[in-house]
Design a protein around this motif. Structure first.
Motif: not given
Length: 149
Positions: A15-22, A104-119
């Motif tokens: 659940q944590l990871v799924f929510r983070a990826l969303q 471009s991948g580092c820029v695009f994936c940045y928000p996902f990395a933040k939420t996934t790190w929190l998860a």
């Protein structure tokens, strides 16, 4: 509100990871946790948890996580491309495309990395009722001892 009076649901790792990826709050699934593409709000508008869990430089790990994830994705893509174009891979094209995709991948994936790190952090250090009360009461890191600090 007294410290410890709040019960805290413990979401599963899935659940944590799924929510983070969303791009939702990993703890509660709340939406609209971003001020902008690069900046998280101070706290989740739904559950009140501070998205940096009250620590300075909390997301340094997210930067590393972002870099590693993008590099792994590119590694497998480049290996696959070389495999399918073998014996004559276009090395110049691979070099330029890979450089562009890395940036471009580092820029695009940045928000996902933040939420996934929190998860990941919430999976390793689950949120206690005392910590959640502390977040909601706008406590300061120096205020008192918390189990996570």
């Amino acid at each position: 509100m007294n410290a410890g009076s709040t019960s805290v649901a413990r979401p599963s790792i899935t659940q944590l990871v799924f929510r983070a990826l969303q791009l939702r709050c990993p703890h509660c699934g709340g939406r609209k946790i971003f001020e902008s593409f690069f900046e998280l709000k101070d706290r989740c508008p739904t559950c009140g948890i501070r998205l940096e869990r009250g620590e300075k430089d909390y997301f340094v790990g997210a930067y590393l996580f972002n870099l590693i994830a993008v590099e792994l994705i590119l590694f497998f893509c480049v290996c696959g491309f070389v495999y399918f174009t073998w014996p004559d891979p276009p090395w110049d094209l691979i070099t330029y495309v890979t450089a562009f995709l890395m940036l471009s991948g580092c820029v695009f994936c940045y928000p996902f990395a933040k939420t996934t790190w929190l998860a990941v952090d919430l999976a390793i250090r689950p949120l206690s009722p005392e910590e959640l009360d502390w977040h909601r009461q706008d406590g300061d890191v120096g205020d008192r001892e918390l189990p996570h600090v």
